[in-house]
Design an enzyme around this catalytic site. Structure first.
Site, PDB file in Angstrom:
ATOM      1  N   CYS A 182      11.697  27.964   6.432  1.00 45.14           N
ATOM      2  CA  CYS A 182      10.436  28.820   6.164  1.00 45.14           C
ATOM      3  C   CYS A 182      10.443  30.198   6.618  1.00 45.14           C
ATOM      4  O   CYS A 182      11.183  29.849   8.462  1.00 45.14           O
ATOM      5  CB  CYS A 182       8.868  28.858   5.992  1.00 45.14           C
ATOM      6  SG  CYS A 182       7.200  30.132   5.847  1.00 45.14           S
TER       7      CYS A 182
ATOM      8  N   HIS B  89       6.776  25.227  -2.726  1.00 42.36           N
ATOM      9  CA  HIS B  89       6.518  25.704  -1.483  1.00 42.36           C
ATOM     10  C   HIS B  89       5.611  27.322  -1.162  1.00 42.36           C
ATOM     11  O   HIS B  89       4.834  27.617  -0.462  1.00 42.36           O
ATOM     12  CB  HIS B  89       7.874  26.061   0.094  1.00 42.36           C
ATOM     13  CG  HIS B  89       7.823  26.412   0.491  1.00 42.36           C
ATOM     14  ND1 HIS B  89       8.474  25.978   2.638  1.00 42.36           N
ATOM     15  CD2 HIS B  89       7.665  28.123   1.418  1.00 42.36           C
ATOM     16  CE1 HIS B  89       8.866  26.703   3.068  1.00 42.36           C
ATOM     17  NE2 HIS B  89       8.273  28.069   2.173  1.00 42.36           N
ATOM     18  N   GLU B  90       6.319  28.045  -1.810  1.00 43.00           N
ATOM     19  CA  GLU B  90       5.630  29.418  -2.120  1.00 43.00           C
ATOM     20  C   GLU B  90       4.311  29.929  -2.453  1.00 43.00           C
ATOM     21  O   GLU B  90       3.906  29.859  -2.007  1.00 43.00           O
ATOM     22  CB  GLU B  90       6.626  30.412  -3.081  1.00 43.00           C
ATOM     23  CG  GLU B  90       8.280  30.173  -2.554  1.00 43.00           C
ATOM     24  CD  GLU B  90       8.125  31.192  -1.109  1.00 43.00           C
ATOM     25  OE1 GLU B  90       7.084  31.817  -0.331  1.00 43.00           O
ATOM     26  OE2 GLU B  90       8.783  30.888  -0.267  1.00 43.00           O
TER      27      GLU B  90
ATOM     28  N   HIS C 103       2.204  28.233   0.002  1.00 42.45           N
ATOM     29  CA  HIS C 103       1.525  30.138   0.708  1.00 42.45           C
ATOM     30  C   HIS C 103       0.427  30.684   0.550  1.00 42.45           C
ATOM     31  O   HIS C 103      -0.570  30.876   0.610  1.00 42.45           O
ATOM     32  CB  HIS C 103       2.579  30.182   0.719  1.00 42.45           C
ATOM     33  CG  HIS C 103       3.872  30.571   1.776  1.00 42.45           C
ATOM     34  ND1 HIS C 103       3.263  30.340   3.160  1.00 42.45           N
ATOM     35  CD2 HIS C 103       4.969  30.277   1.417  1.00 42.45           C
ATOM     36  CE1 HIS C 103       4.929  30.549   4.240  1.00 42.45           C
ATOM     37  NE2 HIS C 103       5.680  29.566   3.227  1.00 42.45           N
TER      38      HIS C 103
END
Length: 170
Positions: free
Chosen positions: A93, A135-136, A139
């Site tokens: 990351c 993953h994003e 966030h």
């Protein structure tokens, strides 16, 4: 907004806000995000990684062997379904530099998002692209890839990032 935030910055743990209407302001933010992502050699970036709490994700996938070169932005992305099949892959990351761990995630997803023309779209993504998006999108909800690890491993990784910052290595 010009640099990527590193753990343990509090903004990385905050939830991003849904955008009611995509305006030039959001498009400008996404352009800046693409620029920052490219400079950092990243494959994805969420707006809160640069301190903006809006649901914006940018993706950059290049694979010369497969002839893939994708660069795009999603506004208000939401995963609406996950495959039962899961894959373990190494993740890193931009907000947790020089740290990697094996993470298990579904191999494909179906997601809904808004494009820059305020059109709501639904698409299926799989493989590496699905992983980047998961993953994003994590966030946007204040979740980091290290949250999938044991607290011991997570704390070790965060301590390493703090040390790299202190030493001026990042």
């Amino acid at each position: 907004m010009d640099k990527i935030l590193y753990v343990p910055d509090k903004k990385l743990r905050e939830k991003s806000l849904t955008i009611k209407k995509i305006t030039q302001s959001e498009i400008d933010i996404s352009s800046k995000m693409v620029e920052i992502m490219h400079q950092a050699n990243g494959v994805g970036l969420a707006a809160n990684q640069i301190g903006i709490l809006k649901k914006i994700v940018t993706v950059n996938i290049k694979d010369e062997q497969k002839g893939i070169d994708k660069n795009y932005t999603l506004f208000n992305p939401t995963i609406i379904s996950y495959s039962k099949e899961k894959i373990i892959m190494e993740e890193g990351c931009l907000s947790i530099p020089k740290q990697y761990a094996e993470i298990e995630r579904p191999s494909s997803i179906e997601l809904e998002y808004t494009n820059e023309n305020n059109e709501v779209l639904i698409e299926k993504k799989n493989g590496f692209e699905a992983r980047i998006l998961q993953h994003e999108i994590d966030h946007l909800y204040g979740k980091l890839f290290v949250d999938y690890l044991s607290s011991l491993k997570r704390n070790m990784i965060i301590k390493r990032v703090k040390k790299l910052k202190k030493m001026g290595s990042i």
